[in-house]
Scaffold this motif. Sequence first.
Motif, PDB file in Angstrom:
ATOM      1  N   LEU A 142      90.655  71.351  18.822  1.00 42.32           N
ATOM      2  CA  LEU A 142      89.850  70.217  18.929  1.00 42.32           C
ATOM      3  C   LEU A 142      88.460  70.581  18.831  1.00 42.32           C
ATOM      4  N   LEU A 143      87.578  69.960  17.808  1.00 41.00           N
ATOM      5  CA  LEU A 143      86.214  70.161  17.788  1.00 41.00           C
ATOM      6  C   LEU A 143      85.425  69.053  18.685  1.00 41.00           C
ATOM      7  N   THR A 144      86.014  67.748  18.520  1.00 45.41           N
ATOM      8  CA  THR A 144      85.319  66.633  19.313  1.00 45.41           C
ATOM      9  C   THR A 144      86.348  65.404  19.427  1.00 45.41           C
ATOM     10  N   GLY A 145      86.067  64.561  20.580  1.00 49.81           N
ATOM     11  CA  GLY A 145      87.007  63.240  20.387  1.00 49.81           C
ATOM     12  C   GLY A 145      88.161  63.270  21.464  1.00 49.81           C
ATOM     13  N   TYR A 146      89.179  62.349  21.179  1.00 51.05           N
ATOM     14  CA  TYR A 146      90.029  62.410  22.366  1.00 51.05           C
ATOM     15  C   TYR A 146      91.288  63.347  21.880  1.00 51.05           C
TER      16      TYR A 146
END
Length: 469
Positions: free
Chosen positions: A94-98
């Motif tokens: 995961l790089l960004t977000g939910y």
Amino acid sequence: MRIESLRLQLLCWLLLPLAGLVALNVWTSGRQARATADLVTDRTLDASVRAIAEDVRLDRGVIDATIPPVALEMFDTGHRDRVFYRVDTAEGRLLTGYPDLPRPKATPKEGVPLHFSAPYRDQHLRLAALQYPVVGAHDGERVTVVVGVTLAGHAAMVRELWVGGFSQQLVLLAAAGLLVLVGLRQGLAPLLRLRDTVMNKGRDDLAPIPDAAVQSELRPLVAALNTYMARVEGQMAAQRRFVANAAHQLRTPLALLATQVTYARRTPDAAEREEALSGVQESTRRLARLASQLLTLSRSEPGSRRPRDEEIDLSASARLVLEGLVDLAIERGIDLALDADAPVLTRGDGAMTREAIVNLVENALRYTPAGGSVAVSVRAEDDWAVLAVEDSGPGIPPQERDKVWERFYRVPGTPGEGSGIGLSIVREVVDGAGGTLTLGTAEAGGLKVEMRLPAASAAGRLEDGIRGA
């Protein structure tokens, strides 16, 4: 359920199918509205995932996954939809977000958005996933971008599109109903005018209604009304003739009866009084016979009473009639014979059939001179029960045979005291039974009357055919 109003019935036949079509169109419009909302939502998701994916870059060996504001602002439609996103590396980091945002079960093709739906945090989302190469990466590094949005705006769009279409359909249906009512009012106007024409006719006005000014669809109705009025006019004319003739026939014996009674009261001679009283008795007998024939003629007319349907032995009926007329034959010195050994069966009204035979035989006895003969025969012939009466009287000239069926008609120059309605009674009875009557010349030179009635088996088949139809 039977609808009394023709206008309402026509309105139902026109508007109910139209309402069905409107309902089908509304349902179709709902599907189209949902399909349109799905398309708009998916295209917005496509734009969002592309905006995010195209903004992911490799900066000094580190992947920068900053979310551009435009990628989220495009969902701001005023319906407070929430937007969720995540950006993952090809290895699933995961790089960004939910981190708990659902991912597609299948791997999207590079550069082609993959759409799917999934529940998330007690809400239903529409999502798009896109696999896209990282800008600036030389080793084929790729990221997967997933964007999901709640469906409040989607539902609002479906509702607005469907309600708009539904409102248009309702307006169309109401306008159609109004136009149909106006059209029915104008379309039924000729029928109402025809009604007024019929209602405004006088009670004795049976003149035909002109059909030149009515529509072609109403002309069969006008023709039927004219035919019916012509039939009523003919029946009224026949009734007037019958009443006039009956009054004439009754007036003569009544006048004679009054004269004989007056003479009997005034004459002092006992022999003359006895002769006058004998004349009174004979006139009374003729008057009673005439009244009986008039009553029989009235009963034999169609619709005068409920017809009977019973099996009749024509041979037995003829034998019974001749037994009752033997005294008259002996009194006139006429040889009365019957050839009817085997039963010959027909169906109909037994009393009226016997009355027809009485009139045939009485006519033959009345016009046959003393010393003559009257022969009655009964036989079965194919599908017919046939009764023939032959006499040795003067007969009827061929040119007069079509006229003797008319009521009170007598062949000019015919002697005797007949009233001229005997054959009319026979004709009514035979027509009511579905039979035929023919006049011919007997072997002895007199008149031959042949009465044909449907045999019992043929009458049964005819009745079954009528019931089946």
